[in-house]
Design a protein around this motif. Sequence first.
Motif, PDB file in Angstrom:
ATOM      1  N   TRP A  77       0.823  -1.217   0.000  1.00  0.00           N
ATOM      2  CA  TRP A  77       0.000   0.000   0.000  1.00  0.00           C
ATOM      3  C   TRP A  77       0.857   1.268   0.000  1.00  0.00           C
ATOM      4  O   TRP A  77       0.357   2.365  -0.130  1.00  0.00           O
ATOM      5  N   GLN A  78       2.158   1.067   0.108  1.00  0.00           N
ATOM      6  CA  GLN A  78       3.061   2.199   0.284  1.00  0.00           C
ATOM      7  C   GLN A  78       3.377   2.878  -1.045  1.00  0.00           C
ATOM      8  O   GLN A  78       3.652   2.187  -2.018  1.00  0.00           O
ATOM      9  N   VAL A  79       3.357   4.214  -1.076  1.00  0.00           N
ATOM     10  CA  VAL A  79       3.890   4.917  -2.236  1.00  0.00           C
ATOM     11  C   VAL A  79       5.398   4.651  -2.221  1.00  0.00           C
ATOM     12  O   VAL A  79       6.059   4.920  -1.215  1.00  0.00           O
ATOM     13  N   GLU A  80       5.921   4.095  -3.311  1.00  0.00           N
ATOM     14  CA  GLU A  80       7.334   3.695  -3.393  1.00  0.00           C
ATOM     15  C   GLU A  80       7.648   2.514  -2.479  1.00  0.00           C
ATOM     16  O   GLU A  80       8.610   2.553  -1.704  1.00  0.00           O
ATOM     17  N   GLN A  81       6.806   1.487  -2.559  1.00  0.00           N
ATOM     18  CA  GLN A  81       7.125   0.236  -1.856  1.00  0.00           C
ATOM     19  C   GLN A  81       8.518  -0.222  -2.284  1.00  0.00           C
ATOM     20  O   GLN A  81       8.899  -0.045  -3.450  1.00  0.00           O
ATOM     21  N   MET A  82       9.269  -0.770  -1.367  1.00  0.00           N
ATOM     22  CA  MET A  82      10.650  -1.158  -1.703  1.00  0.00           C
ATOM     23  C   MET A  82      10.889  -2.644  -1.494  1.00  0.00           C
ATOM     24  O   MET A  82      10.208  -3.282  -0.692  1.00  0.00           O
ATOM     25  N   THR A  83      11.908  -3.142  -2.177  1.00  0.00           N
ATOM     26  CA  THR A  83      12.375  -4.490  -1.860  1.00  0.00           C
ATOM     27  C   THR A  83      13.291  -4.357  -0.641  1.00  0.00           C
ATOM     28  O   THR A  83      13.807  -3.264  -0.357  1.00  0.00           O
ATOM     29  N   LYS A  84      13.502  -5.456   0.024  1.00  0.00           N
ATOM     30  CA  LYS A  84      14.362  -5.394   1.212  1.00  0.00           C
ATOM     31  C   LYS A  84      15.787  -4.987   0.835  1.00  0.00           C
ATOM     32  O   LYS A  84      16.455  -4.262   1.578  1.00  0.00           O
ATOM     33  N   GLU A  85      16.216  -5.398  -0.360  1.00  0.00           N
ATOM     34  CA  GLU A  85      17.568  -5.053  -0.816  1.00  0.00           C
ATOM     35  C   GLU A  85      17.684  -3.541  -1.020  1.00  0.00           C
ATOM     36  O   GLU A  85      18.632  -2.916  -0.560  1.00  0.00           O
ATOM     37  N   CYS A 132      13.482   0.493   9.742  1.00  0.00           N
ATOM     38  CA  CYS A 132      12.109   0.070   9.459  1.00  0.00           C
ATOM     39  C   CYS A 132      12.031  -1.454   9.332  1.00  0.00           C
ATOM     40  O   CYS A 132      12.484  -2.025   8.341  1.00  0.00           O
ATOM     41  N   GLY A 133      11.457  -2.066  10.334  1.00  0.00           N
ATOM     42  CA  GLY A 133      11.241  -3.510  10.289  1.00  0.00           C
ATOM     43  C   GLY A 133       9.807  -3.804   9.891  1.00  0.00           C
ATOM     44  O   GLY A 133       9.033  -2.895   9.572  1.00  0.00           O
ATOM     45  N   GLU A 134       9.453  -5.080   9.934  1.00  0.00           N
ATOM     46  CA  GLU A 134       8.078  -5.447   9.569  1.00  0.00           C
ATOM     47  C   GLU A 134       7.372  -5.935  10.830  1.00  0.00           C
ATOM     48  O   GLU A 134       7.069  -5.139  11.710  1.00  0.00           O
ATOM     49  N   TYR A 145      14.988  -9.926   8.992  1.00  0.00           N
ATOM     50  CA  TYR A 145      16.306 -10.568   9.030  1.00  0.00           C
ATOM     51  C   TYR A 145      17.282  -9.831   8.113  1.00  0.00           C
ATOM     52  O   TYR A 145      18.392  -9.476   8.504  1.00  0.00           O
ATOM     53  N   TYR A 146      16.822  -9.567   6.879  1.00  0.00           N
ATOM     54  CA  TYR A 146      17.733  -9.010   5.878  1.00  0.00           C
ATOM     55  C   TYR A 146      18.190  -7.597   6.240  1.00  0.00           C
ATOM     56  O   TYR A 146      19.381  -7.278   6.188  1.00  0.00           O
ATOM     57  N   VAL A 147      17.235  -6.736   6.598  1.00  0.00           N
ATOM     58  CA  VAL A 147      17.632  -5.335   6.835  1.00  0.00           C
ATOM     59  C   VAL A 147      18.497  -5.216   8.095  1.00  0.00           C
ATOM     60  O   VAL A 147      19.411  -4.390   8.151  1.00  0.00           O
ATOM     61  N   LEU A 148      18.238  -6.053   9.071  1.00  0.00           N
ATOM     62  CA  LEU A 148      19.110  -6.045  10.258  1.00  0.00           C
ATOM     63  C   LEU A 148      20.516  -6.488   9.878  1.00  0.00           C
ATOM     64  O   LEU A 148      21.511  -5.874  10.260  1.00  0.00           O
ATOM     65  N   LYS A 149      20.571  -7.559   9.087  1.00  0.00           N
ATOM     66  CA  LYS A 149      21.883  -8.095   8.686  1.00  0.00           C
ATOM     67  C   LYS A 149      22.692  -7.048   7.910  1.00  0.00           C
ATOM     68  O   LYS A 149      23.907  -6.917   8.087  1.00  0.00           O
ATOM     69  N   GLN A 150      22.009  -6.273   7.065  1.00  0.00           N
ATOM     70  CA  GLN A 150      22.726  -5.296   6.234  1.00  0.00           C
ATOM     71  C   GLN A 150      23.080  -4.010   6.987  1.00  0.00           C
ATOM     72  O   GLN A 150      24.006  -3.306   6.599  1.00  0.00           O
ATOM     73  N   LEU A 156      21.437 -12.298  15.955  1.00  0.00           N
ATOM     74  CA  LEU A 156      21.988 -13.018  14.809  1.00  0.00           C
ATOM     75  C   LEU A 156      22.770 -12.054  13.899  1.00  0.00           C
ATOM     76  O   LEU A 156      23.882 -12.359  13.457  1.00  0.00           O
ATOM     77  N   ALA A 157      22.192 -10.877  13.633  1.00  0.00           N
ATOM     78  CA  ALA A 157      22.879  -9.892  12.778  1.00  0.00           C
ATOM     79  C   ALA A 157      24.204  -9.491  13.411  1.00  0.00           C
ATOM     80  O   ALA A 157      25.230  -9.364  12.735  1.00  0.00           O
ATOM     81  N   ARG A 158      24.197  -9.298  14.711  1.00  0.00           N
ATOM     82  CA  ARG A 158      25.432  -8.885  15.393  1.00  0.00           C
ATOM     83  C   ARG A 158      26.479  -9.992  15.359  1.00  0.00           C
ATOM     84  O   ARG A 158      27.667  -9.742  15.163  1.00  0.00           O
ATOM     85  N   ILE A 159      26.010 -11.207  15.520  1.00  0.00           N
ATOM     86  CA  ILE A 159      26.957 -12.330  15.499  1.00  0.00           C
ATOM     87  C   ILE A 159      27.544 -12.467  14.091  1.00  0.00           C
ATOM     88  O   ILE A 159      28.756 -12.530  13.900  1.00  0.00           O
ATOM     89  N   GLU A 160      26.634 -12.485  13.090  1.00  0.00           N
ATOM     90  CA  GLU A 160      27.104 -12.697  11.718  1.00  0.00           C
ATOM     91  C   GLU A 160      27.990 -11.559  11.225  1.00  0.00           C
ATOM     92  O   GLU A 160      28.849 -11.753  10.382  1.00  0.00           O
ATOM     93  N   ASN A 161      27.785 -10.352  11.741  1.00  0.00           N
ATOM     94  CA  ASN A 161      28.587  -9.205  11.316  1.00  0.00           C
ATOM     95  C   ASN A 161      29.755  -8.914  12.256  1.00  0.00           C
ATOM     96  O   ASN A 161      30.386  -7.861  12.144  1.00  0.00           O
TER      97      ASN A 161
END
Length: 498
Positions: free
Chosen positions: A177-185, A210-212, A220-225, A280-285
């Motif tokens: 529903w978002q104007v300019e919906q984005m992919t997680k990447e 911004c999480g979900e 998971y992805y945005v935290l990891k990045q 997990l993000a902190r461990i992996e990074n």
Amino acid sequence: EQPSISVNPAHKTAKINKNIYSGFTEHMGRCIYGGIYDPGNPLSDENGFRKDVIEAFQEIDVPVTRYPGGNFVATYHWLDGVGPKENRPARPELAWLGLEPNEFGTDEFMKWCEVVGTEPYLCLNFGTGTLDEALGWLEYCNSTQNTYYANLRRKNGREEPYNVKYWALGNECWGPWQVEQMTKEDYAKKAYQWAKALKLLDPSITLILCGETGYSSWDYYVLKQCVKWDVHGLGGDRTKSLIDMHSIHVYTADKEHYANATAPRGAERAIQMTSALIDLARIENNVPHTVPRPTICFDEWNVWDPVRAPGELGAEESYTLSDALAVSIFLNGFIRQARDMGMANIAQSVNVISPLMTTKDGIVKQASYWPYMLFSRYMRGWTIPVNVRAEEYEGRTNPEWIRGTIETPFLDVSAAIDEKGEVVTLAVVNVHEEKSYDVKLDGIPSGKQVDVYTVGGDHVQAGNMGGKEEVKIVESKWDAKDSYVFPKHSLTLLRWRI
Ligand code: AHR
């Protein structure tokens, strides 16, 4: 077997961040216009701010208020809302398909926050907004330098900076529903770059990713990045973080009382899952332990069913006692998970999905207002553990996955001890529609003078809209004994000095 609750005031487990009682005001429906801002109404002050709304915010003692959206922010240009009102443009508004007159903007919101005594939390436009615009807004609000936007603020009548601490990197950017919906990447890349620039301009701010829901591949992805430490601007400083909080949103609702009231147990599970993803993000990074761990910003939570809600946009909810118990269980969850909670914002604070409703002539405090008020007033300080033995609700849950991931007892309990370590408050929600429970209590010395606050009503569909006052707080005193009877479908707070 008699149900039992045991509490140990000597064992504080986590500090309760008072910001879990925060609010949210969006340019949506009657939240701003006709809600907090109602010029010309005899109930408003010289700024056009509704005094009855201000008093309710102060009664709850709302620590932080999020603004201006929500979905609204995805097409919002803050410059439209500053300067002389006669020069401000009216714009079509694409989130709720309204018209935005821009009569209420940044300076009005900041003034309102000062009058209320709440701290502002601004959400950035990740839809049609640019990084330049975001940096300009931060400069306008926080800079003391002799620069363009800081000077614009001065020209608009405000010499001192507003020192806005909390800034969100967009809102629900994943939503169709978002104007300019984005992919997680796309989002992760942009959020990381914006975060870097914003912290270069003002390293003192708290940035919210911004999480979900807290349990999605987006989270998971945005935290990891983004949860990293070795970024430019932080100069490899092992004690600083780029991202300070991760936001999640959960609305619950069900037509049937038990599924409705127990649904917020899923929100508590979402907090636990988010917490694990942050680790997990902190461990992996390989983030050094000295870098502050992001906390959770649960910046939209409430009971909401747009189909059942009457009024504009399906958002003017009419809350029942069942909903008030759901809100109590949300809040119990925030207390139990205090270690991870940096902030939570009831969505929303006035008229839209809200415990507070205004009319031209006054204000209605809905059923869910009372648990929110009691928790904010008394459940501060430290969380203390409780052991509960209670009958388990085994029927249908909403969502279904709650079953098997977290318990849904008929008695939902949390406890807090105040800052000074002197006063304990036990919050007990009895969800059962027919049974009052006689509960053995361990940890309250016999004979103690206990203040009792009970929120209840004749039945779970009781409510306060339409001139009724069916759900309210009843206050009483109790000389502590071995057991206490928690009435059916109620919230009870027991409060004593140790
Ligand atoms: O609070 C109402 C809306 O719900 C918000 O604008 C949006 O963020 C969410 O979808």
